[in-house]
Design an enzyme around this catalytic site. Structure first.
Site, PDB file in Angstrom:
ATOM      1  N   LYS A   3       1.004  -1.411   0.234  1.00  0.00           N
ATOM      2  CA  LYS A   3       0.147  -0.635   0.125  1.00  0.00           C
ATOM      3  C   LYS A   3       0.415   1.410   0.125  1.00  0.00           C
ATOM      4  CE  LYS A   3      -0.228   0.126   5.412  1.00  0.00           C
ATOM      5  NZ  LYS A   3      -1.246   0.380   6.212  1.00  0.00           N
ATOM      6  N   LYS A   4       1.872   1.219   0.316  1.00  0.00           N
ATOM      7  CA  LYS A   4       3.061   2.114   0.178  1.00  0.00           C
ATOM      8  C   LYS A   4       3.426   3.183  -0.828  1.00  0.00           C
ATOM      9  CE  LYS A   4       3.443   2.840   5.298  1.00  0.00           C
ATOM     10  NZ  LYS A   4       3.531   4.208   5.540  1.00  0.00           N
ATOM     11  N   ASP A   5       3.302   2.393  -2.403  1.00  0.00           N
ATOM     12  CA  ASP A   5       3.307   2.690  -2.818  1.00  0.00           C
ATOM     13  C   ASP A   5       2.501   4.046  -3.505  1.00  0.00           C
ATOM     14  OD1 ASP A   5       5.411  -0.306  -4.186  1.00  0.00           O
ATOM     15  OD2 ASP A   5       3.885  -0.063  -5.414  1.00  0.00           O
ATOM     16  N   ALA A  33       4.832   6.815  -1.640  1.00  0.00           N
ATOM     17  CA  ALA A  33       5.387   7.175  -2.267  1.00  0.00           C
ATOM     18  C   ALA A  33       5.675   7.451  -3.110  1.00  0.00           C
ATOM     19  CB  ALA A  33       6.651   6.343  -2.193  1.00  0.00           C
TER      20      ALA A  33
END
Ligand SMILES: Cc1ncc(COP(=O)(O)O)c(C=O)c1O
Length: 320
Positions: free
Chosen positions: A44-46, A49
């Site tokens: 989920k951090k894509d 970022a």
């Protein structure tokens, strides 16, 4: 069908939502799980970022060719490594040695320079505490200074909150036709809980939002710290305040043990065919607690945070 993309960055969004009807068999109500582990960096951090980099480019805080640095448990770093590879920024990921090795290898493969920081004396591999994270923060700050770098700063950069407020939550609402009664989420920076909860409540103030913590360090709920060391990688750092979280958006707290997170992650894989990590197991375990209790018969939304592939070397899949 989507046409040819200009780069991989274009697919860091619109992840599917799946109903976990095998895991909820015999219970009244539904769990809707957003498959964030399908993003290119497998978490989920894509999207966080990418959004932090894009916002920083727009407001001029990130200059062309400038080095990007971030403290990471691996997922934000992987998203940044991908965004920086595509956009042409050098990237340094600073991570505790306590996080799984797969994450460090993946970031290196994506062109990142990975700096591993030793844990505090007595800490165990696979269990990253708030004290371990303090050492990573010191190392990250030093590198930012030395290289005159841009710090992505996921604990403080508003782009983290904005990503979930503007995108994750809006997708969830559209994909479920707004039929969500509750949302529960395990907090690291608190960005996904805070951004998603705020947007859900603006859509429908009746939606209940629950913050999830490891059972022995449920300090945000005001409980006493029993043990800051746990296996649910990516969060539960025993911080009593998180910048993005507005306590008005918290309707309740849930606690999940390591064993419960692990067993639920294994059930997700074995019964639903969803191969995810510890925190996805924790989120679904929290949703099951709600369906067995105060949210019986309701629709609970959760995020499947990252892929099980990131934990092949850990206790999660040993003797699974
Ligand atoms: C696997 C995993 N789960 C949960 C979280 C916590 O998400 P947030 O930082 O939005 O609270 C993270 C954060 O990096 C993570 O990597």
């Amino acid at each position: 069908m989507q046409k040819i993309c200009g780069s991989v960055l274009e697919v860091m969004k619109n992840t599917p939502v799946v109903e976990l009807s095998r895991l909820t068999k015999g219970l009244k109500g539904s769990i809707f799980a957003k498959m964030e582990f399908l993003s290119p960096g497998l978490s989920k951090k894509d999207r966080v970022a990418l959004n932090v980099i894009t916002e920083a480019e727009k407001n001029g805080t990130l200059k062309p060719g400038q080095t990007v640095v971030e403290l990471t448990s691996g997922n934000m770093g992987t998203g940044l490594a991908i965004a920086c590879a595509v956009k042409g920024y050098p990237f340094v990921a600073v991570m505790s040695r306590g996080n799984s090795e797969e994450r460090a290898r993946m970031m290196s493969a994506l062109g990142a320079e990975v700096v591993l920081v030793e844990q505090v004396a007595g800490s165990e591999r696979g269990k990253v505490s708030g004290d371990d994270l303090k050492l990573v923060e010191i190392a990250a700050k030093k590198i930012v200074k030395e290289r005159n770098a841009f710090r992505a700063d996921q604990f403080n950069h508003q782009g983290n909150f904005n990503t979930h407020y503007l995108y994750t939550a809006q997708e969830l609402i559209a994909q479920t036709d707004g039929k969500i009664d509750a949302f529960c989420d395990f907090a690291g920076t608190g960005g996904s809980f805070a951004g998603t909860a705020r947007a859900l409540k603006e859509y429908n103030p009746e939606i209940k939002c629950y913050l999830l913590e490891p059972e022995d360090c449920a300090v945000l709920s005001g409980r006493k710290l029993i043990n800051s060391s746990h296996q649910i990688q990516g969060g539960g750092y025993s911080m009593t305040e998180l910048k993005f979280i507005n306590r008005k958006d918290i309707d309740g707290f849930l606690q999940v043990s390591d064993d419960e997170a692990i067993q639920t992650a294994r059930d997700l894989a074995g019964k639903e065919g969803l191969f995810c990590g510890f925190s996805s197991g924790a989120n679904v375990a929290g949703a099951l607690q709600l369906l067995r209790g105060e949210m019986e018969g309701k629709n609970i939304a959760v995020i499947l945070c990252d892929s099980g592939l990131k934990y092949l070397s850990t206790a999660l899949w040993q003797n699974a």
